[in-house]
Design a protein around this motif. Structure first.
Motif, PDB file in Angstrom:
ATOM      1  N   PRO A  97       0.568  -1.292  -0.246  1.00 50.35           N
ATOM      2  CA  PRO A  97       0.076  -0.180  -0.219  1.00 50.35           C
ATOM      3  C   PRO A  97       0.999   0.991  -0.025  1.00 50.35           C
ATOM      4  O   PRO A  97       1.709   1.305   0.871  1.00 50.35           O
ATOM      5  CB  PRO A  97      -1.066   0.142   1.086  1.00 50.35           C
ATOM      6  N   GLY A  98       0.199   2.191  -0.730  1.00 50.81           N
ATOM      7  CA  GLY A  98       1.232   3.282  -0.931  1.00 50.81           C
ATOM      8  C   GLY A  98       2.249   3.491  -1.528  1.00 50.81           C
ATOM      9  O   GLY A  98       2.770   4.664  -2.174  1.00 50.81           O
ATOM     10  N   SER A  99       2.915   3.008  -2.519  1.00 51.73           N
ATOM     11  CA  SER A  99       4.179   2.330  -3.752  1.00 51.73           C
ATOM     12  C   SER A  99       3.045   3.111  -4.779  1.00 51.73           C
ATOM     13  O   SER A  99       3.471   3.223  -5.600  1.00 51.73           O
ATOM     14  CB  SER A  99       3.783   0.961  -3.733  1.00 51.73           C
ATOM     15  N   GLY A 100       2.377   3.488  -4.999  1.00 46.37           N
ATOM     16  CA  GLY A 100       1.582   3.254  -6.458  1.00 46.37           C
ATOM     17  C   GLY A 100       1.003   2.695  -7.725  1.00 46.37           C
ATOM     18  O   GLY A 100       1.443   2.688  -8.581  1.00 46.37           O
ATOM     19  N   LYS A 101       1.348   1.358  -6.776  1.00 44.81           N
ATOM     20  CA  LYS A 101       1.224   0.390  -7.806  1.00 44.81           C
ATOM     21  C   LYS A 101       0.335  -1.076  -7.518  1.00 44.81           C
ATOM     22  O   LYS A 101       0.507  -0.838  -6.175  1.00 44.81           O
ATOM     23  CB  LYS A 101       2.763  -0.279  -8.416  1.00 44.81           C
ATOM     24  N   THR A 102       0.182  -1.759  -8.559  1.00 47.57           N
ATOM     25  CA  THR A 102      -0.617  -2.444  -7.726  1.00 47.57           C
ATOM     26  C   THR A 102      -0.154  -4.182  -7.443  1.00 47.57           C
ATOM     27  O   THR A 102      -0.415  -4.876  -6.547  1.00 47.57           O
ATOM     28  CB  THR A 102      -1.939  -2.879  -9.197  1.00 47.57           C
ATOM     29  N   PHE A 103       0.866  -4.221  -8.671  1.00 50.99           N
ATOM     30  CA  PHE A 103       1.790  -5.327  -8.861  1.00 50.99           C
ATOM     31  C   PHE A 103       3.605  -4.544  -8.455  1.00 50.99           C
ATOM     32  O   PHE A 103       3.430  -4.113  -9.283  1.00 50.99           O
ATOM     33  CB  PHE A 103       1.707  -6.483  -9.709  1.00 50.99           C
ATOM     34  N   LEU A 104       4.555  -5.249  -8.552  1.00 48.51           N
ATOM     35  CA  LEU A 104       5.913  -5.010  -8.456  1.00 48.51           C
ATOM     36  C   LEU A 104       5.831  -4.814  -9.808  1.00 48.51           C
ATOM     37  O   LEU A 104       6.721  -4.244 -10.423  1.00 48.51           O
ATOM     38  CB  LEU A 104       6.342  -5.796  -8.058  1.00 48.51           C
ATOM     39  N   ARG A 105       6.124  -5.845 -10.637  1.00 47.32           N
ATOM     40  CA  ARG A 105       5.906  -5.323 -11.921  1.00 47.32           C
ATOM     41  C   ARG A 105       4.647  -5.201 -12.609  1.00 47.32           C
ATOM     42  O   ARG A 105       3.768  -6.459 -12.957  1.00 47.32           O
ATOM     43  CB  ARG A 105       6.470  -6.871 -12.837  1.00 47.32           C
ATOM     44  N   GLU A 106       4.070  -4.053 -13.323  1.00 48.18           N
ATOM     45  CA  GLU A 106       3.108  -3.485 -13.904  1.00 48.18           C
ATOM     46  C   GLU A 106       2.815  -4.877 -14.937  1.00 48.18           C
ATOM     47  O   GLU A 106       3.479  -5.018 -15.663  1.00 48.18           O
ATOM     48  CB  GLU A 106       3.194  -2.510 -14.436  1.00 48.18           C
ATOM     49  N   HIS A 107       0.937  -5.199 -14.631  1.00 47.91           N
ATOM     50  CA  HIS A 107       0.714  -5.667 -16.063  1.00 47.91           C
ATOM     51  C   HIS A 107       0.390  -4.899 -17.212  1.00 47.91           C
ATOM     52  O   HIS A 107      -0.835  -5.031 -17.332  1.00 47.91           O
ATOM     53  CB  HIS A 107      -0.794  -6.815 -15.403  1.00 47.91           C
ATOM     54  N   ASN A 108       0.687  -4.100 -17.583  1.00 50.37           N
ATOM     55  CA  ASN A 108       0.732  -3.543 -19.679  1.00 50.37           C
ATOM     56  C   ASN A 108       1.094  -4.434 -20.326  1.00 50.37           C
ATOM     57  O   ASN A 108       1.496  -5.939 -20.223  1.00 50.37           O
ATOM     58  CB  ASN A 108       2.129  -2.798 -19.354  1.00 50.37           C
TER      59      ASN A 108
END
Length: 337
Positions: A97-108
């Motif tokens: 929480p607070g990292s601004g991401k959902t996963f450490l490696r974004e699901h793009n």
């Protein structure tokens, strides 16, 4: 698993990137005299060392992981982490929480494409995939013997020494994985350099477009080039630099950014770089053993027996007869994060 050991009498077979080519791997092991005993490939006098990147792209990823893990757990092989195993860990780990991401490696789109085959092949076996994700934490980033070294993409002695002071076993933990999501952090530098290699940024306003259509403002570099003068002397990636860029002189600042693997250092083996052609050492003490098996080229191993000068005669390989993933761009993971 011991990361640094004393010299042993047994020989070692260092095997390049697998990328789901399990059947070709079996042929290579058999060619080198490994036999399947009680379901595990073994050799009476030698040990295999896998350079990482067991997963992604190929048609038999699950089989490859089981084969490799079984060998490692029974002592007939060792392994170092590849950037694809690391990427999978980040892709499947939720950010805090607070990292601004959902996963450490974004699901793009790009990241989804790179891991697609792995997730599809494990879709009926989610419990197995979770077990393998846990197993990835047991894989060291490098192996150092008295007479040789193994790392997926680049041996950076300074980074390795610093990392070893906080992780003596050479393995990362979940805290380090989270920290590495910030590329500018120490953890990010370790993972990017050891698993993806070094790079130089192109001069301002310049960019290159790879065969995969990905536009980049940097290029991958050798870590063993002695006294380089131009970009052409240090570039090391599947996509060539445009001639006008390749001829460009290196600045003093750029030279200082480059690594140089000493000629007196023990031989080091890397994978990662999608080599082509006849396998041979890059230098008397540097060898790449990734020859694009999944792109219908070769699955390669080097049979190491303690020599200080590497020989092209010690390479063995299996020519891959049919394309494993003919539509997979060969540049995508060797020159991009």
């Amino acid at each position: 698993m011991v990361v640094k050991t004393s010299k042993q009498s047994r020989g070692f077979d260092i095997i390049g990137d697998i990328h789901g080519c399990a059947h070709t791997l079996e042929l290579l092991l058999q060619q080198m005299g490994y036999q399947k005993l009680n379901g595990v490939y073994r050799h009476p006098r030698r040990q295999a060392i896998f350079i990482g990147d067991i997963i992604d792209r190929g048609p038999h990823i699950r089989e490859a992981l089981h084969l490799v893990r079984d060998m490692v757990e029974h002592g007939s092989a060792r392994i170092v982490m590849g950037n694809h195993e690391y990427n999978a860990m980040g892709y499947c780990t939720r950010a805090r929480p607070g990292s601004g991401k959902t996963f450490l490696r974004e699901h793009n789109d790009r990241h989804n494409r790179l891991i697609r085959e792995t997730l599809e092949q494990f879709d009926p076996y989610p419990h197995e995939w979770n077990e393998f994700l846990d197993w990835f934490y047991t894989i060291p980033l490098f192996i150092e013997e008295e007479d040789f070294r193994v790392v997926h993409a680049c041996w950076d002695q300074e980074l390795i020494d610093k990392f070893r002071r906080i992780h003596p076993d050479g393995r990362i933990d979940e805290e380090f994985l989270h920290a590495s999501a910030a590329l500018e952090s120490f953890a990010g530098q370790v993972m990017d350099t050891l698993l993806r290699g070094t790079d130089l940024r192109l001069p301002e306003g310049m960019s290159i477009t790879g065969a995969d259509g990905y536009v980049r403002e940097f290029f991958r570099t050798k870590f063993w080039s002695e006294n380089p003068q131009t970009y052409a002397d240090v570039v090391f990636q599947p996509d060539p630099l445009p001639p006008e860029v390749a001829r460009r002189k290196l600045s003093d600042e750029e030279r200082q950014q480059l690594l140089f693997y000493p000629p007196e250092a023990p031989p080091v083996f890397v994978g990662h770089y999608w080599m082509e052609g006849q396998p041979a050492p890059l230098k008397h003490n540097v060898a790449c053993i990734d020859y694009s098996a999944v792109k219908n080229d070769k699955m390669v191993a080097y049979r190491m027996d303690g020599e200080r000068v590497l020989s092209k005669d010690k390479f063995v390989w299996i020519d891959v007869d049919t394309p494993e993933r003919p539509d997979a761009p060969a540049t995508e993971d060797s020159v991009a994060r």
